[in-house]
Design an enzyme around this catalytic site. Structure first.
Site: not given
Ligand code: GRF
Length: 213
Positions: A114, A152, A116, A143
């Site tokens: 994932n 997370d 984050h 991260s």
């Molecule tokens: C990103 O900021 C990621 O860190 C978080 O969700 C957002 C997704 O953005 N988990 P996108 O859909 O890839 O534009």
């Protein structure tokens, strides 16, 4: 026909939103030396703009709408079944806005990553940019981590930092962090597909060496 002696690793990406990370991964996967193929993109949101990005890149998509299921377990069961049809080596959460059940996370241990938008362990959950501003942080970032039962909270594989300046708002921080995400995620996914990054019993192994937790 002879079976392929060394099939390329298969990546399956789960999304719920805009898909800018998905787009960065699609572009990286088109580079000649990228070591893996994106075999499918799945979403819990039929209207996620990310699905159109996948379709535009001729990547098969599927939708499992969480609203159609009575419980998290049933939704995750349906998702798991669909994922298994594609037999991926790595499942990449890219803005997938669902908390996954313990059963799901255990079933794919070491194969689930994932991204984050904070320097974990700071700011798990939502509104990370505003929380970094409220705390007066001078440094913020992103991260990439293995997904475990703890939200997370799985072992961190890599982070990228940005400087917070006095003029920053949650919006400018989000833009700066996302620019880093689009560089970092394709690199980490590459490392996973090359077998350089693995989840050990309790921490990340990088080229066989345990990273500090
Ligand atoms: C990103 O900021 C990621 O860190 C978080 O969700 C957002 C997704 O953005 N988990 P996108 O859909 O890839 O534009």
């Amino acid at each position: 026909m002879k079976p392929d002696p060394s099939p390329r690793p298969k990546i399956l990406i789960l999304v719920s939103g805009q898909g800018s990370n998905l787009q960065a991964l699609i572009e990286a996967s088109r580079e000649r030396d990228y070591p893996a193929d994106i075999v499918a993109v799945g979403s819990n949101q039929a209207k996620a703009p990310a699905l159109a990005k996948a379709a535009h890149a001729n990547i098969p998509t599927f939708v499992i709408e969480h609203g159609h299921y009575g419980s998290r377990e049933e939704f995750d069961g349906a998702l798991m079944q669909e994922i298994r049809r594609h037999n991926p080596d790595l499942i990449v959460l890219a803005g997938f806005m669902r908390i996954l059940t313990e059963g799901f996370v255990r079933a794919f241990r070491g194969q689930l990553v994932n991204i984050h938008p904070s320097l974990l362990p700071k700011y798990t959950g939502l509104n990370t940019h505003q929380r970094a501003l409220n705390a007066g942080d001078k440094v913020h970032g992103v991260s990439v981590h293995f997904v475990t039962e703890e939200l997370d909270g799985g072992p961190i594989i890599a982070q990228a930092q940005i400087a917070v300046i006095p003029d920053d708002s949650a919006e400018t921080l989000a833009q700066k962090v996302q620019a880093q995400e689009h560089v970092l995620y394709p690199i980490v996914v590459r490392w996973c597909c090359e077998g350089r990054v693995q989840l050990g019993p309790d921490q990340v192994l990088f080229d066989g060496q345990a990273l500090p937790r």
